[in-house]
Design a protein around this motif. Structure first.
Motif, PDB file in Angstrom:
ATOM      1  N   LEU A  63       0.801  -1.210   0.000  1.00 23.84           N
ATOM      2  CA  LEU A  63       0.000   0.000   0.000  1.00 23.84           C
ATOM      3  C   LEU A  63       0.843   1.275   0.000  1.00 23.84           C
ATOM      4  O   LEU A  63       0.311   2.364   0.085  1.00 23.84           O
ATOM      5  CB  LEU A  63      -0.927   0.003   1.216  1.00 23.84           C
ATOM      6  N   SER A  64       2.147   1.143  -0.034  1.00 20.98           N
ATOM      7  CA  SER A  64       2.997   2.335   0.001  1.00 20.98           C
ATOM      8  C   SER A  64       2.909   3.103  -1.317  1.00 20.98           C
ATOM      9  O   SER A  64       2.486   2.576  -2.346  1.00 20.98           O
ATOM     10  CB  SER A  64       4.443   1.941   0.282  1.00 20.98           C
ATOM     11  N   ILE A  65       3.317   4.369  -1.262  1.00 25.03           N
ATOM     12  CA  ILE A  65       3.332   5.220  -2.458  1.00 25.03           C
ATOM     13  C   ILE A  65       4.731   5.165  -3.069  1.00 25.03           C
ATOM     14  O   ILE A  65       5.706   5.546  -2.421  1.00 25.03           O
ATOM     15  CB  ILE A  65       2.984   6.671  -2.097  1.00 25.03           C
ATOM     16  N   PRO A  66       4.863   4.697  -4.290  1.00 25.54           N
ATOM     17  CA  PRO A  66       6.194   4.658  -4.911  1.00 25.54           C
ATOM     18  C   PRO A  66       6.625   6.052  -5.355  1.00 25.54           C
ATOM     19  O   PRO A  66       5.797   6.920  -5.629  1.00 25.54           O
ATOM     20  CB  PRO A  66       5.988   3.734  -6.101  1.00 25.54           C
ATOM     21  N   SER A  67       7.921   6.265  -5.435  1.00 21.84           N
ATOM     22  CA  SER A  67       8.468   7.490  -6.005  1.00 21.84           C
ATOM     23  C   SER A  67       8.965   7.191  -7.410  1.00 21.84           C
ATOM     24  O   SER A  67       9.373   6.056  -7.701  1.00 21.84           O
ATOM     25  CB  SER A  67       9.622   8.022  -5.159  1.00 21.84           C
ATOM     26  N   PRO A  68       8.930   8.169  -8.311  1.00 19.32           N
ATOM     27  CA  PRO A  68       9.431   7.933  -9.672  1.00 19.32           C
ATOM     28  C   PRO A  68      10.906   7.556  -9.643  1.00 19.32           C
ATOM     29  O   PRO A  68      11.693   8.134  -8.890  1.00 19.32           O
ATOM     30  CB  PRO A  68       9.232   9.288 -10.363  1.00 19.32           C
ATOM     31  N   SER A  69      11.267   6.577 -10.447  1.00 19.15           N
ATOM     32  CA  SER A  69      12.676   6.182 -10.520  1.00 19.15           C
ATOM     33  C   SER A  69      13.517   7.272 -11.173  1.00 19.15           C
ATOM     34  O   SER A  69      14.720   7.368 -10.945  1.00 19.15           O
ATOM     35  CB  SER A  69      12.816   4.872 -11.305  1.00 19.15           C
TER      36      SER A  69
END
Length: 300
Positions: free
Chosen positions: A4-10
């Motif tokens: 459920l975490s929010i990913p950051s753009p690579s």
């Protein structure tokens, strides 16, 4: 990381041939476009002429960008002029780093110049533009997401933000750590503030700069709380136990509240005249129609 975490753009930069497209810059540009569009609609509803907010933006945007960068560099000068810093990087706006209060202050100065040249009264046009600035800030904060910057303390909440190790400050090396997505908090707060300010303006017919004052109060109320969640270090990060930007929010909130109360007592209601010469747009259209009729022209 949790499901459920929010990913950051690579990567916050995409190459379109030889031209780099930066997510941070896109967020700022989209925010400016939204602010101008909203301000234009509100200004016309106040009786202003279409296109005048776009003309004022020509002054406000460059001044705002310069002001935002100056504020950032002054409050984080160690990054550029301290040990290991590179002074020329103070000019690298595309890498991020725009202080909101510097942008607002010099952006407003740009509006002052443009309004004086156009014969527009300052307070009515600022009141028309202020709510759109909240939307611009809501969109612009997503630039911090692209840059993986200005995030908050570690959290175990399901909306925790993933941050690459290269973007974390010292002491937060655990790869399983998630962080408060303060960019998202501020974005949502600004959108909520926009709805509140527009509603209050319509309900109470705010004028004489009180929309601007309400904008400042709403924004600083949220910003002060969100600022205390952040872990990025700034030179003035502990003034009497609080971060510098928290104190800035407190002082500006009090000043805006005082102005709101005093203005409401001295100038109840809303200005009717929004131009220096007292005309409204319907007066201008009437004069134009009469002139065209006298010369045998039909209004287009």
């Amino acid at each position: 990381m949790t499901a459920l975490s929010i990913p950051s753009p690579s990567d916050g930069v995409w190459d379109l041939g030889p031209v780099p497209i930066r997510g941070y810059a896109l967020a700022i540009i989209l925010g400016i476009v939204a602010a101008v569009w909203i301000g234009e609609r509100r200004w016309v509803a106040r009786g202003g002429r279409a296109g005048e907010i776009q003309d004022l933006a020509i002054w406000a945007v460059p001044f705002g960008l310069v002001g935002g960068r100056i504020y950032h560099v002054l409050t984080d000068s160690e990054l550029y002029f301290g040990s290991g810093g590179n002074a020329i990087e103070a000019l690298y706006v595309w890498r991020g780093g725009l202080g909101v209060w510097g942008a607002i202050a010099l952006g407003a100065f740009g509006v002052v110049i443009g309004a004086r040249r156009a014969g527009i009264k300052l307070l009515p046009v600022l009141d028309a533009m202020a709510p759109g600035v909240l939307v611009a800030q809501a969109i612009g904060r997503w630039g911090n997401w692209f840059n993986q910057e200005l995030f908050g303390k570690p959290t175990d909440l399901p909306w925790g933000l993933e941050i690459d190790s290269a973007h974390r400050p010292a002491g937060y090396a655990d790869p399983d750590l998630l962080f408060h997505p303060t960019f998202l908090y501020e974005s949502l707060w600004c959108l909520l503030g926009f709805a509140l300010v527009v509603w209050a303006d319509k309900r109470f017919r705010l004028g004489h700069g009180r929309v601007v004052a309400l904008y400042v109060m709403v924004y600083t109320a949220g910003r002060g709380f969100i600022e205390m969640l952040r872990i990025d270090s700034v030179e003035l990060d502990n003034v009497l136990g609080l971060r510098f930007n928290v104190w800035t929010s407190i002082v500006l909130f009090v000043l805006a509240l005082a102005y709101f109360v005093v203005s409401a007592r001295r100038h109840p209601g809303r200005e009717e005249a929004i131009y220096v010469d007292g005309r409204r747009d319907d007066d201008v259209r009437s004069e134009t129609t009469d002139e065209q009729t006298d010369t045998g022209q039909l209004p287009g």
